[in-house]
Design a protein around this motif. Structure first.
Motif, PDB file in Angstrom:
ATOM      1  N   LEU A  80       0.810  -1.212   0.000  1.00  0.00           N
ATOM      2  CA  LEU A  80       0.000   0.000   0.000  1.00  0.00           C
ATOM      3  C   LEU A  80       0.848   1.269   0.000  1.00  0.00           C
ATOM      4  CD1 LEU A  80      -2.824  -1.007   2.489  1.00  0.00           C
ATOM      5  CD2 LEU A  80      -2.826  -1.101   0.000  1.00  0.00           C
ATOM      6  N   ARG A  81       2.148   1.108  -0.046  1.00  0.00           N
ATOM      7  CA  ARG A  81       3.038   2.268   0.041  1.00  0.00           C
ATOM      8  C   ARG A  81       2.735   3.297  -1.044  1.00  0.00           C
ATOM      9  NH1 ARG A  81       9.088   0.775  -0.314  1.00  0.00           N
ATOM     10  NH2 ARG A  81       8.160  -0.840   0.930  1.00  0.00           N
ATOM     11  N   HIS A  82       2.401   2.861  -2.222  1.00  0.00           N
ATOM     12  CA  HIS A  82       2.182   3.774  -3.331  1.00  0.00           C
ATOM     13  C   HIS A  82       0.722   3.804  -3.787  1.00  0.00           C
ATOM     14  CE1 HIS A  82       6.479   4.239  -3.555  1.00  0.00           C
ATOM     15  NE2 HIS A  82       6.610   2.932  -3.616  1.00  0.00           N
ATOM     16  N   HIS A  83      -0.153   3.235  -2.996  1.00  0.00           N
ATOM     17  CA  HIS A  83      -1.562   3.157  -3.383  1.00  0.00           C
ATOM     18  C   HIS A  83      -2.239   4.527  -3.261  1.00  0.00           C
ATOM     19  CE1 HIS A  83      -5.620   1.730  -3.898  1.00  0.00           C
ATOM     20  NE2 HIS A  83      -5.958   2.373  -2.790  1.00  0.00           N
ATOM     21  N   VAL A  84      -2.932   4.891  -4.333  1.00  0.00           N
ATOM     22  CA  VAL A  84      -3.781   6.080  -4.334  1.00  0.00           C
ATOM     23  C   VAL A  84      -5.092   5.648  -4.981  1.00  0.00           C
ATOM     24  CG1 VAL A  84      -4.088   8.429  -5.184  1.00  0.00           C
ATOM     25  CG2 VAL A  84      -1.803   7.619  -4.572  1.00  0.00           C
ATOM     26  N   PRO A  85      -6.230   5.862  -4.294  1.00  0.00           N
ATOM     27  CA  PRO A  85      -7.505   5.460  -4.897  1.00  0.00           C
ATOM     28  C   PRO A  85      -7.721   6.160  -6.234  1.00  0.00           C
ATOM     29  CG  PRO A  85      -7.803   6.168  -2.618  1.00  0.00           C
ATOM     30  CD  PRO A  85      -6.399   6.482  -2.995  1.00  0.00           C
ATOM     31  N   PRO A  86      -8.381   5.515  -7.157  1.00  0.00           N
ATOM     32  CA  PRO A  86      -8.612   6.121  -8.476  1.00  0.00           C
ATOM     33  C   PRO A  86      -9.258   7.499  -8.400  1.00  0.00           C
ATOM     34  CG  PRO A  86      -9.240   3.803  -8.500  1.00  0.00           C
ATOM     35  CD  PRO A  86      -8.900   4.142  -7.074  1.00  0.00           C
ATOM     36  N   SER A  87     -10.164   7.702  -7.446  1.00  0.00           N
ATOM     37  CA  SER A  87     -10.852   8.992  -7.343  1.00  0.00           C
ATOM     38  C   SER A  87      -9.926  10.122  -6.892  1.00  0.00           C
ATOM     39  CB  SER A  87     -12.029   8.877  -6.375  1.00  0.00           C
ATOM     40  OG  SER A  87     -11.552   8.512  -5.084  1.00  0.00           O
ATOM     41  N   ALA A  88      -8.753   9.795  -6.361  1.00  0.00           N
ATOM     42  CA  ALA A  88      -7.827  10.817  -5.861  1.00  0.00           C
ATOM     43  C   ALA A  88      -6.576  10.946  -6.707  1.00  0.00           C
ATOM     44  CB  ALA A  88      -7.444  10.498  -4.416  1.00  0.00           C
ATOM     45  N   ARG A  89      -6.453  10.172  -7.756  1.00  0.00           N
ATOM     46  CA  ARG A  89      -5.218  10.159  -8.542  1.00  0.00           C
ATOM     47  C   ARG A  89      -4.925  11.485  -9.227  1.00  0.00           C
ATOM     48  NH1 ARG A  89      -5.875   4.025 -10.376  1.00  0.00           N
ATOM     49  NH2 ARG A  89      -5.122   3.155  -8.411  1.00  0.00           N
ATOM     50  N   ALA A  90      -5.955  12.236  -9.542  1.00  0.00           N
ATOM     51  CA  ALA A  90      -5.729  13.535 -10.202  1.00  0.00           C
ATOM     52  C   ALA A  90      -4.954  14.486  -9.303  1.00  0.00           C
ATOM     53  CB  ALA A  90      -7.067  14.162 -10.588  1.00  0.00           C
ATOM     54  N   TRP A  91      -5.099  14.330  -7.982  1.00  0.00           N
ATOM     55  CA  TRP A  91      -4.401  15.220  -7.044  1.00  0.00           C
ATOM     56  C   TRP A  91      -3.042  14.671  -6.631  1.00  0.00           C
ATOM     57  CZ3 TRP A  91      -9.785  14.518  -6.232  1.00  0.00           C
ATOM     58  CH2 TRP A  91     -10.535  15.625  -6.585  1.00  0.00           C
ATOM     59  N   GLY A  92      -2.784  13.407  -6.869  1.00  0.00           N
ATOM     60  CA  GLY A  92      -1.475  12.839  -6.595  1.00  0.00           C
ATOM     61  C   GLY A  92      -1.347  12.165  -5.237  1.00  0.00           C
ATOM     62  N   ALA A  93      -0.248  11.434  -5.090  1.00  0.00           N
ATOM     63  CA  ALA A  93      -0.004  10.638  -3.885  1.00  0.00           C
ATOM     64  C   ALA A  93       0.218  11.519  -2.660  1.00  0.00           C
ATOM     65  CB  ALA A  93       1.194   9.717  -4.108  1.00  0.00           C
ATOM     66  N   ALA A  94       0.940  12.617  -2.808  1.00  0.00           N
ATOM     67  CA  ALA A  94       1.212  13.478  -1.649  1.00  0.00           C
ATOM     68  C   ALA A  94      -0.084  14.043  -1.092  1.00  0.00           C
ATOM     69  CB  ALA A  94       2.167  14.606  -2.034  1.00  0.00           C
ATOM     70  N   TRP A  95      -0.985  14.486  -1.976  1.00  0.00           N
ATOM     71  CA  TRP A  95      -2.269  15.014  -1.526  1.00  0.00           C
ATOM     72  C   TRP A  95      -3.060  13.916  -0.807  1.00  0.00           C
ATOM     73  CZ3 TRP A  95      -7.337  13.687  -2.428  1.00  0.00           C
ATOM     74  CH2 TRP A  95      -8.292  14.600  -1.988  1.00  0.00           C
ATOM     75  N   TRP A  96      -3.105  12.730  -1.404  1.00  0.00           N
ATOM     76  CA  TRP A  96      -3.865  11.632  -0.817  1.00  0.00           C
ATOM     77  C   TRP A  96      -3.328  11.278   0.571  1.00  0.00           C
ATOM     78  CZ3 TRP A  96      -8.077   9.236  -0.138  1.00  0.00           C
ATOM     79  CH2 TRP A  96      -8.105   7.984   0.467  1.00  0.00           C
ATOM     80  N   ARG A  97      -2.012  11.182   0.700  1.00  0.00           N
ATOM     81  CA  ARG A  97      -1.421  10.853   2.006  1.00  0.00           C
ATOM     82  C   ARG A  97      -1.729  11.943   3.029  1.00  0.00           C
ATOM     83  NH1 ARG A  97       3.422   9.112  -1.192  1.00  0.00           N
ATOM     84  NH2 ARG A  97       3.033   6.915  -1.536  1.00  0.00           N
ATOM     85  N   GLY A  98      -1.682  13.189   2.589  1.00  0.00           N
ATOM     86  CA  GLY A  98      -2.012  14.298   3.487  1.00  0.00           C
ATOM     87  C   GLY A  98      -3.446  14.208   3.974  1.00  0.00           C
ATOM     88  N   GLN A  99      -4.370  13.875   3.070  1.00  0.00           N
ATOM     89  CA  GLN A  99      -5.773  13.749   3.457  1.00  0.00           C
ATOM     90  C   GLN A  99      -5.972  12.572   4.407  1.00  0.00           C
ATOM     91  OE1 GLN A  99      -7.994  16.199   2.624  1.00  0.00           O
ATOM     92  NE2 GLN A  99      -6.056  17.018   1.909  1.00  0.00           N
ATOM     93  N   ALA A 100      -5.281  11.467   4.126  1.00  0.00           N
ATOM     94  CA  ALA A 100      -5.390  10.297   5.005  1.00  0.00           C
ATOM     95  C   ALA A 100      -4.852  10.628   6.394  1.00  0.00           C
ATOM     96  CB  ALA A 100      -4.637   9.117   4.401  1.00  0.00           C
ATOM     97  N   LEU A 101      -3.715  11.298   6.444  1.00  0.00           N
ATOM     98  CA  LEU A 101      -3.154  11.682   7.744  1.00  0.00           C
ATOM     99  C   LEU A 101      -4.051  12.678   8.461  1.00  0.00           C
ATOM    100  CD1 LEU A 101       0.662  11.929   7.073  1.00  0.00           C
ATOM    101  CD2 LEU A 101      -0.517  10.349   8.605  1.00  0.00           C
ATOM    102  N   ARG A 102      -4.613  13.616   7.719  1.00  0.00           N
ATOM    103  CA  ARG A 102      -5.524  14.590   8.328  1.00  0.00           C
ATOM    104  C   ARG A 102      -6.706  13.877   8.981  1.00  0.00           C
ATOM    105  NH1 ARG A 102      -9.092  19.089   5.169  1.00  0.00           N
ATOM    106  NH2 ARG A 102      -9.792  20.183   7.007  1.00  0.00           N
TER     107      ARG A 102
END
Length: 171
Positions: free
Chosen positions: A19-41
């Motif tokens: 799961l290290r590089h997993h980004v859901p398809p709905s969030a891929r437009a914003w990128g991995a860094a954005w997705w990780r930030g949202q998950a951490l938030r």
């Protein structure tokens, strides 16, 4: 049909690095860094009572409009790096604040004098930014100091709670 979260499978996947590089398809437009930030938030969101404490702190210190956060370490950090002058911080803060439309700069620091130095420097350069800071934040102490627990003037629990509040305000 109810969907249950398979903790064991997810734990194994995380351990395997799947799961290290997993980004859901709905969030891929914003990128991995954005997705990780949202998950951490989401994972690090404060409980209701902590959120209320943060709101009260923001009101008390003059948190207005958009805020740029600045963390200045001068205590134990000076063992690792050179001390920066207030002018160095202001030179970086003023254009950043302008870029994001911030009206206020929140300063969290262990230095008893840096807030006044930054305020003076902001006036010198003609900036209209407002400074927000915890006036009663414990400053001028070194948490790594072996004598801290023996120092009756410093309440370690209060120091820790203030540090956590400072980190949450910075975030």
């Amino acid at each position: 049909e109810a969907i249950f979260f398979d903790w064991e499978a997810q734990t194994l996947a995380i351990k395997a690095g799947m799961l290290r590089h997993h980004v859901p398809p709905s969030a891929r437009a914003w990128g991995a860094a954005w997705w990780r930030g949202q998950a951490l938030r989401f994972l690090m969101r404060p409980r209701d009572w902590v959120e209320k404490e943060l709101q009260m702190s923001q009101e008390r210190i003059g948190w207005r409009g958009k805020v740029l956060a600045l963390h200045v370490r001068h205590g134990d950090k000076l063992k690792e790096a050179n001390r920066l002058a207030a002018s160095d911080y202001v030179r970086a803060v003023v254009p950043m604040a302008a870029a994001v439309g911030a009206e206020t700069v929140f300063v969290s620091t262990d230095s008893p004098v840096i807030v006044d130095e930054i305020a003076d420097e902001l006036k010198r350069v003609g900036s209209n930014l407002t400074l927000a800071f915890e006036g009663d934040e414990i400053r001028g102490t070194d948490i790594t100091n072996a004598n801290l627990q023996n120092n009756l003037r410093v309440n370690v629990t209060r120091y820790t709670l203030e540090a956590v509040r400072g980190v949450l305000l910075l975030s």
